[in-house]
Design a protein around this motif. Structure first.
Motif, PDB file in Angstrom:
ATOM      1  N   ASP A 222      22.874  -0.629 -24.740  1.00 58.09           N
ATOM      2  CA  ASP A 222      23.258  -1.363 -25.950  1.00 58.09           C
ATOM      3  C   ASP A 222      22.912  -2.842 -25.863  1.00 58.09           C
ATOM      4  N   GLY A 223      22.314  -3.265 -24.711  1.00 58.29           N
ATOM      5  CA  GLY A 223      21.867  -4.648 -24.570  1.00 58.29           C
ATOM      6  C   GLY A 223      22.766  -5.529 -23.736  1.00 58.29           C
ATOM      7  N   GLY A 238      17.641   8.590 -13.449  1.00 58.10           N
ATOM      8  CA  GLY A 238      18.624   9.602 -13.075  1.00 58.10           C
ATOM      9  C   GLY A 238      19.554   9.172 -11.959  1.00 58.10           C
ATOM     10  N   GLN A 239      19.277   8.037 -11.325  1.00 61.27           N
ATOM     11  CA  GLN A 239      20.087   7.582 -10.190  1.00 61.27           C
ATOM     12  C   GLN A 239      21.475   7.139 -10.658  1.00 61.27           C
ATOM     13  N   ARG A 240      22.486   7.498  -9.875  1.00 60.98           N
ATOM     14  CA  ARG A 240      23.857   7.069 -10.138  1.00 60.98           C
ATOM     15  C   ARG A 240      24.389   6.200  -9.002  1.00 60.98           C
ATOM     16  N   ARG A 241      24.104   6.598  -7.776  1.00 60.18           N
ATOM     17  CA  ARG A 241      24.644   5.870  -6.625  1.00 60.18           C
ATOM     18  C   ARG A 241      24.018   4.482  -6.520  1.00 60.18           C
ATOM     19  N   VAL A 253      20.806   5.436 -14.207  1.00 56.98           N
ATOM     20  CA  VAL A 253      19.585   4.730 -14.597  1.00 56.98           C
ATOM     21  C   VAL A 253      18.885   5.564 -15.659  1.00 56.98           C
ATOM     22  N   VAL A 254      18.705   4.989 -16.843  1.00 56.42           N
ATOM     23  CA  VAL A 254      18.066   5.675 -17.962  1.00 56.42           C
ATOM     24  C   VAL A 254      16.576   5.361 -18.011  1.00 56.42           C
ATOM     25  N   ARG A 255      16.227   4.120 -17.748  1.00 55.95           N
ATOM     26  CA  ARG A 255      14.807   3.746 -17.678  1.00 55.95           C
ATOM     27  C   ARG A 255      14.669   2.454 -16.903  1.00 55.95           C
ATOM     28  N   VAL A 265      20.725   1.076 -17.888  1.00 55.28           N
ATOM     29  CA  VAL A 265      21.655   2.137 -17.521  1.00 55.28           C
ATOM     30  C   VAL A 265      22.394   2.641 -18.758  1.00 55.28           C
ATOM     31  N   GLY A 266      22.960   3.852 -18.641  1.00 50.98           N
ATOM     32  CA  GLY A 266      23.725   4.422 -19.735  1.00 50.98           C
ATOM     33  C   GLY A 266      24.486   5.648 -19.291  1.00 50.98           C
ATOM     34  N   GLU A 267      25.258   6.198 -20.195  1.00 51.69           N
ATOM     35  CA  GLU A 267      26.033   7.391 -19.903  1.00 51.69           C
ATOM     36  C   GLU A 267      25.117   8.604 -19.785  1.00 51.69           C
ATOM     37  N   ARG A 268      25.632   9.677 -19.157  1.00 50.83           N
ATOM     38  CA  ARG A 268      24.790  10.832 -18.848  1.00 50.83           C
ATOM     39  C   ARG A 268      24.072  11.427 -20.061  1.00 50.83           C
ATOM     40  N   PRO A 269      24.691  11.550 -21.223  1.00 47.21           N
ATOM     41  CA  PRO A 269      23.959  12.125 -22.355  1.00 47.21           C
ATOM     42  C   PRO A 269      22.671  11.374 -22.689  1.00 47.21           C
TER      43      PRO A 269
END
Length: 350
Positions: A222-223, A238-241, A253-255, A265-269
């Motif tokens: 969302d910025g 896809g990284q979370r740790r 990590v989304v992109r 970063v963002g939520e899993r969906p």
């Protein structure tokens, strides 16, 4: 196949491990004249250890043995692009590149030079040669060891000259063969995923290059700026740790944005995608990719393939439409397309 057209000789890529050892042994038992060859890919002790182990195998099997020195070319064509890709926010697959350029590129040239009919390796994969003009790679019988994913880059002319003697064997059966014949490699350990990173520390390896990316911002989709990162090469989609962010739910990590030097970063969906582009497509079928409605796509080595449709979107490029959204579709990784157990093609995720 007529008697006159049967292969009589094979060049076997030896690593010193049990797989390539038994591959050479099996071809000997079939009556082929076998020669061994090892690629020196790494400088110093690591390269010398591989050569020494392969030399011992050749001596046990009483076959001619030679070494092909590729240290400089391997650094330039595989290791340097690997570092560069991570610094550009991509997740590279060096084994695919090594297979294309060295294990099945350079070594096929060596087989020609030596007058060998076949090139053999210890890969766990099978060949479908029912259509002589379109030989194809298939999954190994031992799905736990299957390496067909890394072999999509091989062309039909190459596959006509290649054999995979271990394709119908399990790993334990391979070890049993080696022990039965008293070969030292029978008790050798498993090889590491990436030969030039034996400790699996990708970050350290990338940071040996003085041009490693600088620190930057960790940003929500969302910025909002949520924190800082120490270089985008430390992250993959896809990284979370390791994010170390306080948030109401887990973030991933989304992109990666190398131009803005941001880790987004963002939520899993937000990780889930159904469509993406694949470039540098290698396609090994007379029909176009659009002609198939029974394909599955595998987006990383241990990924469970998902049904997909393909649509050409440019030269050597396709758009992939999955039937179910998947998480962790990482730019730079290989996407491989299967019809059942048969590899029809693949390329790299944009």
């Amino acid at each position: 196949m007529t008697e006159n057209s049967r292969p009589r000789s094979a060049l076997v890529a030896l690593s010193g491990g049990v797989d390539s050892t038994v591959a050479a042994l099996l071809l000997q038992q079939q009556g082929l004249a076998v020669q061994g060859i090892t690629l020196r890919l790494l400088p110093g002790a690591a390269g010398e250890a591989t050569i020494a182990a392969a030399g011992r195998v050749a001596a046990e099997l009483a076959i001619p043995f030679r070494v092909c020195d590729c240290v400089d070319d391997f650094e330039r064509q595989v290791m340097t692009p690997f570092r560069r890709s991570y610094c550009q926010g991509r997740t590279p697959n060096p084994c695919v590149l090594c297979n294309r350029l060295f294990k099945f590129g350079l070594l096929l040239d060596e087989a020609d030079r030596l007058g060998c009919d076949l090139l053999a390796t210890g890969h766990y994969a099978r060949l479908d040669q029912r259509q002589p003009d379109w030989p194809r790679v298939c999954r190994a019988s031992d799905l736990r060891k299957d390496q067909s994913y890394f072999l999509f880059c091989l062309s039909s002319p190459q596959l006509a000259r290649i054999c995979f003697p271990l394709g119908d064997l399990t790993k334990e059966q391979v070890r049993q063969q080696a022990r039965r014949f008293g070969l030292a490699a029978g008790d050798s350990g498993e090889s590491q995923d990436v030969c030039f990173i034996p400790d699996n520390d990708y970050i350290r390896f990338v940071e040996t290059d003085a041009a490693s990316p600088p620190a930057g911002a960790l940003v929500h989709v969302d910025g909002r700026v949520l924190g800082n990162h120490n270089g985008i090469h430390r992250y993959t989609v896809g990284q979370r740790r390791g994010l170390n962010l306080a948030w109401r739910e887990p973030l991933y990590v989304v992109r990666l944005d190398p131009i803005a030097n941001q880790v987004v970063v963002g939520e899993r969906p937000l990780l889930l995608r159904e469509t993406f582009e694949v470039t540098e497509l290698v396609w090994n079928a007379p029909q176009s990719p659009e002609a198939f409605d029974d394909l599955c796509c595998q987006i990383r080595y241990r990924h469970q393939p998902v049904a997909a449709r393909l649509q050409s979107s440019g030269p050597q490029q396709v758009r992939v439409q999955l039937t179910a959204p998947q998480a962790g579709i990482a730019p730079g990784q290989a996407a491989v397309f299967y019809q059942g157990d048969t590899v029809l093609g693949g390329g790299f995720i944009l």
